[in-house]
Write an enzyme that holds these catalytic residues in place. Structure first.
Site, PDB file in Angstrom:
ATOM      1  N   ASN A 205      27.443  44.501  44.716  1.00 35.00           N
ATOM      2  CA  ASN A 205      28.305  44.498  45.895  1.00 35.00           C
ATOM      3  C   ASN A 205      28.723  45.937  46.272  1.00 35.00           C
ATOM      4  OD1 ASN A 205      30.500  44.369  47.602  1.00 35.00           O
ATOM      5  ND2 ASN A 205      31.491  42.671  46.532  1.00 35.00           N
TER       6      ASN A 205
ATOM      7  N   ASP B  49      35.682  41.328  35.864  1.00 35.01           N
ATOM      8  CA  ASP B  49      35.653  39.905  36.203  1.00 35.01           C
ATOM      9  C   ASP B  49      37.037  39.569  36.731  1.00 35.01           C
ATOM     10  OD1 ASP B  49      34.421  37.428  36.528  1.00 35.01           O
ATOM     11  OD2 ASP B  49      35.328  36.660  34.699  1.00 35.01           O
ATOM     12  N   SER B  50      37.062  38.776  37.799  1.00 41.85           N
ATOM     13  CA  SER B  50      38.356  38.486  38.407  1.00 41.85           C
ATOM     14  C   SER B  50      38.390  37.053  38.904  1.00 41.85           C
ATOM     15  CB  SER B  50      38.610  39.450  39.564  1.00 41.85           C
ATOM     16  OG  SER B  50      37.610  39.313  40.541  1.00 41.85           O
TER      17      SER B  50
ATOM     18  N   GLY C 210      37.494  35.285  49.657  1.00 40.80           N
ATOM     19  CA  GLY C 210      37.909  34.348  48.612  1.00 40.80           C
ATOM     20  C   GLY C 210      39.178  33.588  48.990  1.00 40.80           C
ATOM     21  N   TYR C 211      40.135  33.594  48.088  1.00 38.39           N
ATOM     22  CA  TYR C 211      41.358  32.799  48.240  1.00 38.39           C
ATOM     23  C   TYR C 211      42.467  33.559  48.984  1.00 38.39           C
ATOM     24  CZ  TYR C 211      39.002  29.961  44.685  1.00 38.39           C
ATOM     25  OH  TYR C 211      38.089  29.199  44.000  1.00 38.39           O
TER      26      TYR C 211
ATOM     27  N   GLY D  78      30.715  47.001  48.507  1.00 37.21           N
ATOM     28  CA  GLY D  78      32.157  47.106  48.773  1.00 37.21           C
ATOM     29  C   GLY D  78      32.915  47.418  47.495  1.00 37.21           C
ATOM     30  N   LYS D  79      32.511  46.745  46.409  1.00 37.51           N
ATOM     31  CA  LYS D  79      33.177  46.967  45.121  1.00 37.51           C
ATOM     32  C   LYS D  79      32.933  48.395  44.638  1.00 37.51           C
ATOM     33  CE  LYS D  79      33.732  43.241  42.257  1.00 37.51           C
ATOM     34  NZ  LYS D  79      33.287  42.244  41.280  1.00 37.51           N
TER      35      LYS D  79
END
Ligand code: IMP
Length: 207
Positions: A14, A73-74, A164-165, A16-17
C-alpha cells in the site's frame, strides 16, 4: 548494536502506508515496499493478536529478503463484542470477492458491526483502534510498539474521509468521527500515528 544501514522494507504493497511512514520517519530513511519483491511468497496474517501478526510479517519478510523490515497490523476492538472484529477487522464480513472494491468490503464490514450492536446502548459502545508495529532484522526483533485511539461506535455512518471503520468511529474529545478528519488531523491522534511516533523515538537508540 547500532545499525548503519538506513534502508527499510515496509511489509506492505500500500503506497499510502509507505508515504505515511516516510513522513513520520523522515528523509534519512530509504523505504522500500513489497512490490519491489514480487516473487516472494505472501506471509499469512493468521496470528491471534496484532502483535503476533506484526512480528510474523516483520521476521518472515526480513528473512525472505535480507532487509531490515518494518511490519504493522491494525484493527478495531469493540468491547461489547468481546474484542471483535480484532485481528479479523479486514475480513469481518467475509473474504474479499474477486474484483470487489475496497470501499464495498468496508461497507459490508460496517453493516455487520452495526447489526451486531443494534441493541447495545451508547454507553456500552466503547471501542479502540489498535496498531502494532515490529521492526526486525532476520529473526531478531529490534523494536515493537503499540498505539491506540479510543472512541465510540455510533449508529450510522458520518463523514467521507479515511477508510475502513472510520465513518462509525466517533472521537468524543473532537466531537467528530474519524471520517470527518483530514489526513493530517487523523495522523496526530491515530493508533498508527502513535505507534509510529513511539517507533521513531526508539529508533534513535539503534540507528
Ligand atoms: P491493516 O492492518 O492495515 O491491514 O488493517 C486491517 C483492517 O483494520 C483494515 O482493513 C480496516 O478494516 C481496519 N482498520 C485499521 N486501521 C484503520 C483506520 O485507521 N481506520 C479504519 N479502519 C481501520
Amino acid at each position: 548494536m547500532p545499525i548503519n544501514n538506513n534502508d527499510i522494507l515496509i511489509a506492505t504493497t500500500n503506497p499510502g502506508k509507505v508515504s505515511e511512514i516516510q513522513s513520520c520517519l523522515g528523509k534519512e530513511f530509504t523505504l522500500h515496499n513489497l512490490k519491489e519483491f514480487a516473487s516472494i511468497q505472501e506471509i499469512e496474517e493468521d496470528g491471534k493478536t496484532f502483535e503476533e501478526n506484526a512480528r510474523k510479517k516483520a521476521i518472515g519478510y526480513s528473512k525472505a529478503t535480507g532487509h531490515l523490515t518494518l511490519a504493522d497490523d491494525s484493527g478495531l476492538v469493540i468491547d461489547a463484542l468481546n474484542g471483535a472484529p480484532g485481528v479479523k477487522s479486514a475480513r469481518f464480513s467475509g473474504d474479499k470477492l474477486p474484483n470487489e472494491e475496497r470501499t464495498l468490503i468496508d461497507h459490508r464490514n460496517i453493516k455487520k458491526v452495526l447489526e451486531l450492536l443494534i441493541d447495545v446502548p451508547a454507553e456500552k459502545r466503547t471501542a479502540r483502534f489498535v496498531c502494532c508495529m515490529c521492526l526486525a532484522k532476520s529473526d531478531e526483533i529490534l523494536i515493537e510498539t503499540r498505539g491506540t485511539l479510543e472512541g465510540i461506535i455510533i449508529e450510522e455512518e458520518i463523514g467521507t474521509n479515511g477508510f475502513g471503520y472510520d465513518p462509525i468511529f466517533f472521537v468524543p474529545s473532537l466531537n467528530k468521527t474519524v471520517a470527518q478528519l483530514n489526513q493530517d488531523e487523523k495522523n496526530i491522534i491515530s493508533h498508527r500515528g502513535n505507534a509510529l511516533k513511539n517507533l521513531k523515538e526508539q529508533m534513535k537508540n539503534i540507528f
